[in-house]
Motif scaffolding. Sequence first.
Motif, mmCIF file in Angstrom:
data_model
loop_
_atom_site.group_PDB
_atom_site.id
_atom_site.type_symbol
_atom_site.label_atom_id
_atom_site.label_comp_id
_atom_site.label_asym_id
_atom_site.label_seq_id
_atom_site.Cartn_x
_atom_site.Cartn_y
_atom_site.Cartn_z
ATOM 1 N N GLY A 104 5.021 1.011 6.917
ATOM 2 C CA GLY A 104 4.926 1.923 5.811
ATOM 3 C C GLY A 104 4.407 1.462 4.724
ATOM 4 O O GLY A 104 3.380 0.589 4.627
ATOM 5 N N LYS A 105 4.672 1.893 3.377
ATOM 6 C CA LYS A 105 3.807 1.854 2.145
ATOM 7 C C LYS A 105 3.990 0.085 1.768
ATOM 8 O O LYS A 105 2.934 -0.515 1.656
ATOM 9 C CB LYS A 105 4.587 2.491 1.116
ATOM 10 C CG LYS A 105 4.330 3.989 1.294
ATOM 11 C CD LYS A 105 5.428 4.553 0.149
ATOM 12 C CE LYS A 105 5.331 6.163 0.172
ATOM 13 N NZ LYS A 105 5.872 6.748 -0.875
ATOM 14 N N VAL A 106 5.187 -0.451 2.264
ATOM 15 C CA VAL A 106 5.297 -1.945 1.682
ATOM 16 C C VAL A 106 4.557 -2.531 2.813
ATOM 17 O O VAL A 106 3.954 -3.671 2.663
ATOM 18 C CB VAL A 106 6.522 -2.216 1.578
ATOM 19 C CG1 VAL A 106 6.771 -3.606 1.340
ATOM 20 C CG2 VAL A 106 7.256 -1.614 0.400
ATOM 21 N N GLY A 107 4.974 -2.049 4.107
ATOM 22 C CA GLY A 107 4.409 -2.897 5.217
ATOM 23 C C GLY A 107 2.676 -3.319 5.352
ATOM 24 O O GLY A 107 2.324 -4.155 5.682
ATOM 25 N N LYS A 108 2.239 -2.000 4.942
ATOM 26 C CA LYS A 108 0.677 -2.184 5.153
ATOM 27 C C LYS A 108 0.302 -2.986 3.749
ATOM 28 O O LYS A 108 -0.772 -3.764 3.985
ATOM 29 C CB LYS A 108 0.200 -0.493 4.610
ATOM 30 C CG LYS A 108 0.373 0.356 5.835
ATOM 31 C CD LYS A 108 -0.279 1.556 5.500
ATOM 32 C CE LYS A 108 0.107 2.743 6.414
ATOM 33 N NZ LYS A 108 -0.405 4.363 6.232
#
Length: 450
Positions: free
Chosen positions: A9-13
């Motif tokens: 998601g946003k943080v993972g990317k």
Amino acid sequence: MKIVIMGAGKVGKVLCRDLAEENHEITLIEKDAKTFQTVLNQYDITGVLGNGASYDTQMEAGVNTADMFIALTDNDELNMIASVLAKKLGAVKTGARVRNQDYSDLSDLMRTSLDINLFINPELEAARKCMQLIEFPLADSFESFANNKPPIVELKVSAGSNLGGKSLIDFRSSYKNLIVCCVMKNGEIIIPKGNFIIEANDHLFVTGPMSELVKLYKDNGQQESKIRSLFIIGGGLLAQYVIKLFEKSNVTIKVLELNHDKAKLLSRQFPKIEVIEADGTDINNLREQGAANYDAVLALTGIDEENIIISMIAKSLGVKKTLTKINRTEVIDIVEPIGLQSVITPKRIVSDTILQYVRAFFNSQGSNVEALYTIAHDQVEALQFRVKEGSKATLKPLRELKIKKDVLIAYIYRKNQTIFPTGNDRLMPHDRVIVISYNGYLSDLDEIVL
């Protein structure tokens, strides 16, 4: 280090990108095929397509030999289950993204009972950042360091300010204990030298004692005044955490929330604050609800464009402090000419929190970076090192050291005393030093010396 990340998601990317750039061995677990392939094409990482809470998937990803496993999906329970499994399989350290307030309130108990090393809550971390900016409203951005070390604050040089036209040599004569760590000029990052001339609209990132920082802002035409009232647009999770942090203070809070059910729930949760069911992007609503009479407006809806519009309206109404939540980091540079004050980016804040944890763990395995922080829209790093015996950086006074381009020593922490160095100072073994770098990743203090 070998790090397995679950969830793109946003943080993972952001984390995949940042950790890959530091040459860690990254394996991504993601169940959505399209997202999985997109991230693998963007960054130098490997991956496994599947359910991260599955034994087979974790074994295929090599979790049993991983130094760290970090679960970042949007499902709290899944993240915790996956982290527990990862620890049982052999991952040395585990972290889980947990946003639910019920779980966050019990994070210490759950950390012990579930043996999860790090609980990550983007909204809570962002709320704490909001709190810092509200408590020191003069700063456009505020980066604090552990153990009450001096912060790095952002100041935009006002037109007609006494600062305009000054060289850094003159600046240092006026402010003996202030260091300009970096400058953002027309979107360009500069690590300045003594002959650099400050101009209107430059963004200065400065560190030093709070008393001198306040004087600096005053000389820039900004007066210190406490924030005693907050006008929040958007009653989501971030707003709830902000309200909770100020619950026991004397700060007056009003919230505008368009969704009927959310507004009703918020009113029940926090009976002492005023909750209005209304559209915060409508200038008429903002006027009717008296936004101009509040010390700060926080635009915290889930839509970046709405938040930008709200802050622009608040600024036009004369509100002295605005905080704008922006999820997409690429939008920040685009809106720079608009002149937003303080921008809050939850995914970037939590990514920095995780990076600090990774760096601390990496330090215990041989790296010498004790802590990592980012400033200037995450383009510049502030790194804390401990000076070792025999370091090349201790051989000469700072003015005689050949320090790499785009690197600067912000301050030295020695025996509970902070030194804002001149060229005559020198580093000593066991000092802690904050180094500013726009020159890529540094893993050792000696790397700053040519």
